[in-house]
Design a protein around this motif. Sequence first.
Motif, PDB file in Angstrom:
ATOM      1  N   ARG A  52       0.806  -1.331   0.013  1.00 49.12           N
ATOM      2  CA  ARG A  52       0.104   0.038  -0.117  1.00 49.12           C
ATOM      3  C   ARG A  52       0.966   1.285   0.180  1.00 49.12           C
ATOM      4  O   ARG A  52       0.442   2.495  -0.397  1.00 49.12           O
ATOM      5  CB  ARG A  52      -0.846   0.011   1.176  1.00 49.12           C
ATOM      6  CG  ARG A  52      -2.010   1.129   1.210  1.00 49.12           C
ATOM      7  CD  ARG A  52      -3.044   0.795   2.112  1.00 49.12           C
ATOM      8  NE  ARG A  52      -3.971   1.993   2.041  1.00 49.12           N
ATOM      9  CZ  ARG A  52      -5.297   1.752   1.734  1.00 49.12           C
ATOM     10  NH1 ARG A  52      -5.857   0.649   1.820  1.00 49.12           N
ATOM     11  NH2 ARG A  52      -6.003   2.907   1.728  1.00 49.12           N
ATOM     12  N   TYR A  53       1.880   1.282   0.929  1.00 47.33           N
ATOM     13  CA  TYR A  53       2.713   2.514   0.798  1.00 47.33           C
ATOM     14  C   TYR A  53       4.366   2.413   0.111  1.00 47.33           C
ATOM     15  O   TYR A  53       5.145   2.463   0.923  1.00 47.33           O
ATOM     16  CB  TYR A  53       2.913   2.655   2.402  1.00 47.33           C
ATOM     17  CG  TYR A  53       1.624   2.881   2.969  1.00 47.33           C
ATOM     18  CD1 TYR A  53       0.668   4.248   2.990  1.00 47.33           C
ATOM     19  CD2 TYR A  53       1.103   1.822   3.793  1.00 47.33           C
ATOM     20  CE1 TYR A  53      -0.443   4.238   3.176  1.00 47.33           C
ATOM     21  CE2 TYR A  53      -0.341   1.895   4.205  1.00 47.33           C
ATOM     22  CZ  TYR A  53      -1.047   3.060   4.084  1.00 47.33           C
ATOM     23  OH  TYR A  53      -2.297   3.477   4.588  1.00 47.33           O
ATOM     24  N   GLU A 107      -9.226   7.231   6.145  1.00 54.21           N
ATOM     25  CA  GLU A 107      -8.472   7.975   5.019  1.00 54.21           C
ATOM     26  C   GLU A 107      -6.992   8.138   5.670  1.00 54.21           C
ATOM     27  O   GLU A 107      -6.712   8.271   6.652  1.00 54.21           O
ATOM     28  CB  GLU A 107      -8.769   9.297   5.056  1.00 54.21           C
ATOM     29  CG  GLU A 107     -10.491   9.378   4.794  1.00 54.21           C
ATOM     30  CD  GLU A 107     -10.737   9.057   3.195  1.00 54.21           C
ATOM     31  OE1 GLU A 107      -9.711   9.840   2.447  1.00 54.21           O
ATOM     32  OE2 GLU A 107     -11.424   8.388   2.843  1.00 54.21           O
ATOM     33  N   ASP A 108      -5.977   7.878   4.435  1.00 48.65           N
ATOM     34  CA  ASP A 108      -4.530   8.363   4.990  1.00 48.65           C
ATOM     35  C   ASP A 108      -4.492   9.820   4.987  1.00 48.65           C
ATOM     36  O   ASP A 108      -5.285  10.560   4.649  1.00 48.65           O
ATOM     37  CB  ASP A 108      -3.845   7.913   3.828  1.00 48.65           C
ATOM     38  CG  ASP A 108      -3.512   6.340   3.970  1.00 48.65           C
ATOM     39  OD1 ASP A 108      -3.256   5.815   5.281  1.00 48.65           O
ATOM     40  OD2 ASP A 108      -3.414   5.494   3.246  1.00 48.65           O
ATOM     41  N   PRO A 109      -3.418  10.161   5.804  1.00 50.83           N
ATOM     42  CA  PRO A 109      -2.499   9.448   6.584  1.00 50.83           C
ATOM     43  C   PRO A 109      -2.888   8.907   7.948  1.00 50.83           C
ATOM     44  O   PRO A 109      -2.261   7.976   8.521  1.00 50.83           O
ATOM     45  CB  PRO A 109      -1.190  10.353   6.711  1.00 50.83           C
ATOM     46  CG  PRO A 109      -2.151  11.826   7.234  1.00 50.83           C
ATOM     47  CD  PRO A 109      -3.141  11.754   6.175  1.00 50.83           C
ATOM     48  N   ARG A 111      -5.215   6.513   8.355  1.00 48.47           N
ATOM     49  CA  ARG A 111      -5.207   5.148   8.487  1.00 48.47           C
ATOM     50  C   ARG A 111      -3.738   4.419   8.879  1.00 48.47           C
ATOM     51  O   ARG A 111      -3.781   3.659   9.501  1.00 48.47           O
ATOM     52  CB  ARG A 111      -5.608   4.886   7.081  1.00 48.47           C
ATOM     53  CG  ARG A 111      -5.677   3.339   7.047  1.00 48.47           C
ATOM     54  CD  ARG A 111      -6.110   2.787   5.648  1.00 48.47           C
ATOM     55  NE  ARG A 111      -5.887   1.565   5.507  1.00 48.47           N
ATOM     56  CZ  ARG A 111      -5.182   0.658   5.179  1.00 48.47           C
ATOM     57  NH1 ARG A 111      -4.040   1.089   5.151  1.00 48.47           N
ATOM     58  NH2 ARG A 111      -5.248  -0.702   4.955  1.00 48.47           N
ATOM     59  N   LEU A 112      -2.783   4.998   8.110  1.00 45.21           N
ATOM     60  CA  LEU A 112      -1.452   4.593   8.320  1.00 45.21           C
ATOM     61  C   LEU A 112      -0.936   4.732   9.722  1.00 45.21           C
ATOM     62  O   LEU A 112      -0.443   3.677  10.471  1.00 45.21           O
ATOM     63  CB  LEU A 112      -0.570   5.144   7.312  1.00 45.21           C
ATOM     64  CG  LEU A 112       1.101   4.579   7.495  1.00 45.21           C
ATOM     65  CD1 LEU A 112       1.138   3.139   7.299  1.00 45.21           C
ATOM     66  CD2 LEU A 112       1.950   5.536   6.421  1.00 45.21           C
ATOM     67  N   ALA A 166       4.721   8.838  10.507  1.00 39.44           N
ATOM     68  CA  ALA A 166       3.533   8.912   9.603  1.00 39.44           C
ATOM     69  C   ALA A 166       2.747  10.094  10.142  1.00 39.44           C
ATOM     70  O   ALA A 166       2.092  10.567   9.451  1.00 39.44           O
ATOM     71  CB  ALA A 166       2.861   7.605   9.547  1.00 39.44           C
TER      72      ALA A 166
END
Length: 203
Positions: A52-53, A107-109, A111-112, A166
């Motif tokens: 994913r990243y 939603e990112d960021p 989520r991360l 992050a």
Amino acid sequence: MNDALQEIHDFLPCRTPQTWIDSALANQDLLLIDHAHCEKKAASTALSLMYRYVDNTELLNKMSRLAREELRHFEQVLAIMKKRGVTYAHLSPARYAAGLREAVRTEDPGRLVDVLIVGAIIEARSCERFAALAPSLDEKLAEFYNSLLKSEARHYQNYLTLAEQANGGPVDERVVQFLAIEQKLIESPDSEFRFHSGPVLAG
Ligand SMILES: [Fe+2]
Ligand SMILES: [Fe+2]
């Protein structure tokens, strides 16, 4: 007690209840089977972050190393199971990881950050449980679990550092929210014994 374990105890909201330790000692085959699943899942979580990243080089490197290490743990658990005549089998997943992931932002960021915090908490709890079990296990399993608790303490640190990166700053407030959920999952009665279950009162 070593410093790393002390830090884990300070981080976590509670200790593992004695009733869970009693169940684990009475169900060591099941403990090993679920432990094997946990190591495999830890590797697969690291890999899915790598998919994913792809633009986060530090994350990619740390997760790649982590995935290899977790798969090595998986092989070590399988070898112990084989020696003990324990057959690997499917198990219904514990409520624990799913319970923590329910609170992960979509939603990112965010989520991360949240996935990394959950990773840190799972590693910390695994470390605490290996340490709680080791004194009551036979010599071979105690030696193995003592070696694993050192890895998990390091994994906990890596996840937390990545979460701060992050987030671009401290994650304490978010950690407190996840730890409140974790404490409930660890202390409230559970229906099935698993490596990360709550106390199973019926068995
Ligand atoms: Fe592991
Ligand atoms: Fe780990």
